[in-house]
Write a protein that holds these residues in place. Structure first.
Motif, PDB file in Angstrom:
ATOM      1  N   ASP A 172      50.164  41.631 107.073  1.00  0.00           N
ATOM      2  CA  ASP A 172      49.021  42.947 107.251  1.00  0.00           C
ATOM      3  C   ASP A 172      48.057  42.822 106.541  1.00  0.00           C
ATOM      4  N   PRO A 173      46.860  42.865 107.041  1.00  0.00           N
ATOM      5  CA  PRO A 173      45.637  42.734 106.248  1.00  0.00           C
ATOM      6  C   PRO A 173      45.596  43.786 105.128  1.00  0.00           C
ATOM      7  N   ARG A 174      46.211  44.897 105.420  1.00  0.00           N
ATOM      8  CA  ARG A 174      46.009  46.049 104.530  1.00  0.00           C
ATOM      9  C   ARG A 174      46.719  45.607 103.112  1.00  0.00           C
ATOM     10  N   PHE A 175      47.587  44.613 103.244  1.00  0.00           N
ATOM     11  CA  PHE A 175      48.131  43.869 101.881  1.00  0.00           C
ATOM     12  C   PHE A 175      47.086  43.502 101.002  1.00  0.00           C
ATOM     13  N   PHE A 176      46.136  42.928 101.756  1.00  0.00           N
ATOM     14  CA  PHE A 176      45.199  42.126 101.001  1.00  0.00           C
ATOM     15  C   PHE A 176      43.848  43.272 100.619  1.00  0.00           C
ATOM     16  N   GLU A 177      43.659  44.141 101.587  1.00  0.00           N
ATOM     17  CA  GLU A 177      42.730  45.258 101.195  1.00  0.00           C
ATOM     18  C   GLU A 177      43.105  45.976  99.964  1.00  0.00           C
ATOM     19  N   GLU A 178      44.526  46.238  99.971  1.00  0.00           N
ATOM     20  CA  GLU A 178      45.150  47.082  98.819  1.00  0.00           C
ATOM     21  C   GLU A 178      44.809  46.424  97.445  1.00  0.00           C
ATOM     22  N   ARG A 199      50.980  30.325 107.663  1.00  0.00           N
ATOM     23  CA  ARG A 199      49.779  30.159 108.506  1.00  0.00           C
ATOM     24  C   ARG A 199      49.260  31.731 108.568  1.00  0.00           C
ATOM     25  N   LYS A 200      50.102  32.447 109.174  1.00  0.00           N
ATOM     26  CA  LYS A 200      49.935  33.644 109.376  1.00  0.00           C
ATOM     27  C   LYS A 200      49.349  34.486 108.242  1.00  0.00           C
ATOM     28  N   ASN A 201      49.693  34.296 107.298  1.00  0.00           N
ATOM     29  CA  ASN A 201      49.385  35.003 106.022  1.00  0.00           C
ATOM     30  C   ASN A 201      48.000  34.516 105.367  1.00  0.00           C
ATOM     31  N   ILE A 202      47.725  33.157 105.568  1.00  0.00           N
ATOM     32  CA  ILE A 202      46.229  32.557 105.648  1.00  0.00           C
ATOM     33  C   ILE A 202      45.243  33.387 106.599  1.00  0.00           C
ATOM     34  N   ARG A 203      45.683  33.373 107.845  1.00  0.00           N
ATOM     35  CA  ARG A 203      44.628  33.880 108.660  1.00  0.00           C
ATOM     36  C   ARG A 203      44.357  35.488 108.165  1.00  0.00           C
ATOM     37  N   ALA A 204      45.451  36.286 107.684  1.00  0.00           N
ATOM     38  CA  ALA A 204      45.241  37.549 107.423  1.00  0.00           C
ATOM     39  C   ALA A 204      44.420  37.806 106.331  1.00  0.00           C
ATOM     40  N   ALA A 205      44.488  36.840 105.249  1.00  0.00           N
ATOM     41  CA  ALA A 205      43.827  36.816 104.017  1.00  0.00           C
ATOM     42  C   ALA A 205      42.044  36.588 104.386  1.00  0.00           C
ATOM     43  N   LYS A 206      42.061  35.690 105.380  1.00  0.00           N
ATOM     44  CA  LYS A 206      40.618  35.256 105.684  1.00  0.00           C
ATOM     45  C   LYS A 206      40.011  36.572 106.519  1.00  0.00           C
ATOM     46  N   GLN A 207      40.693  37.449 107.293  1.00  0.00           N
ATOM     47  CA  GLN A 207      40.301  38.403 107.982  1.00  0.00           C
ATOM     48  C   GLN A 207      39.469  39.356 106.931  1.00  0.00           C
ATOM     49  N   VAL A 208      40.097  39.471 105.825  1.00  0.00           N
ATOM     50  CA  VAL A 208      39.289  40.475 104.690  1.00  0.00           C
ATOM     51  C   VAL A 208      38.494  39.611 103.819  1.00  0.00           C
ATOM     52  N   VAL A 213      43.971  28.740 101.188  1.00  0.00           N
ATOM     53  CA  VAL A 213      44.399  27.340 101.304  1.00  0.00           C
ATOM     54  C   VAL A 213      46.036  27.398 101.938  1.00  0.00           C
ATOM     55  N   ARG A 214      46.322  26.797 102.688  1.00  0.00           N
ATOM     56  CA  ARG A 214      47.686  26.810 103.228  1.00  0.00           C
ATOM     57  C   ARG A 214      48.498  25.550 102.607  1.00  0.00           C
ATOM     58  N   PHE A 215      49.382  25.983 101.523  1.00  0.00           N
ATOM     59  CA  PHE A 215      50.145  25.194 100.648  1.00  0.00           C
ATOM     60  C   PHE A 215      51.222  24.427 101.661  1.00  0.00           C
ATOM     61  N   LYS A 216      51.070  22.879 101.316  1.00  0.00           N
ATOM     62  CA  LYS A 216      51.937  22.076 101.924  1.00  0.00           C
ATOM     63  C   LYS A 216      52.749  21.339 100.730  1.00  0.00           C
ATOM     64  N   ASN A 217      52.053  20.940  99.820  1.00  0.00           N
ATOM     65  CA  ASN A 217      52.735  20.225  98.593  1.00  0.00           C
ATOM     66  C   ASN A 217      51.319  20.196  97.504  1.00  0.00           C
TER      67      ASN A 217
END
Length: 234
Positions: A172-178, A199-208, A213-217
């Protein structure tokens, strides 16, 4: 007179250039699960918990827990939602048991090494941005209860970190807005780089407006941060 005016103009230009080149502060907003910590020994922790019978004495409570266990592979559930069951049925042993299981984590040492390295730079700050839930977060960051995590969380500004409530969670983008509102962060003088494995959390962060960076290792994370201009060993 002309020489003096020229000198003053040159001095002003030089000062403006220095101010323009002043580096921004950088906040690294870290997810916890599968980035810094990974589940380890949960079944063992549950087996060793001394009050299992009292925790699960009510049939209705056991039924609700089984339902959540069935849903968990398909839907990410907040620890707060499960802990609410203990509150609803007035069962402190159940609450303690769930916290014990949720806190059974193993540090990802290579990621922790990156956090330590970043913390050595006075322009860099580490915050947590996680769906872990406030109750479990407060528990595992209490060094008296979980001293094994002290060498991780001492590199974080914990009061300015942000964890989910039962209603507002990533992605939820509101998480980052808060998070941004609570810390009064202005992108004009501060960069915020969010690090998460989903990936879905990365997209939401960029929206706001956050960088992400998507972590792989850990190796990939070092390379990506370096490409973003972060001072870090490759």
């Amino acid at each position: 007179m002309l020489k003096r005016i020229g000198f003053l103009a040159l001095s002003f230009f030089s000062l403006s250039t220095v101010q323009a080149e002043k580096p921004k502060n950088v906040i690294f907003l870290w997810d916890l699960h599968h980035v810094i910590l990974k589940p380890h020994g949960r079944l063992k922790a549950l087996r060793r918990y001394p009050h299992k019978r009292e925790a699960l004495r009510m049939a209705k409570l056991r039924g609700k827990l089984l339902k959540y266990a069935f849903l968990s592979p398909f839907k990410e559930l907040s620890s707060e939602k499960i802990l609410d069951l203990g509150q609803r049925y007035d069962n402190p042993y159940f609450i303690e048991m769930i916290i014990t299981a949720a806190a059974a984590q193993k540090p990802m040492e290579e990621t922790v090494a990156i956090i330590q390295e970043l913390a050595d730079n006075p322009l860099y700050t580490n915050h947590v941005g996680s769906n872990i839930g406030s109750t479990v977060f407060q528990t595992i960051t209490d060094q008296r209860q979980y001293p094994q995590y002290e060498d991780i969380f001492k590199y974080f500004d914990l009061p300015r970190s942000h964890v989910s409530s039962s209603s507002i969670r990533k992605p939820d983008p509101r998480f980052f807005e808060e998070y941004l509102d609570n810390n009064k962060i202005d992108f004009k003088n501060t960069r915020v780089i969010f690090i998460d494995d989903k990936r879905k959390n990365i997209r939401a962060a960029k929206q706001v407006g956050l960088e992400a960076v998507r972590f792989k290792n850990a190796k990939q994370l070092r390379q990506d941060l370096s490409k973003m201009g972060i001072r870090i060993n490759p």
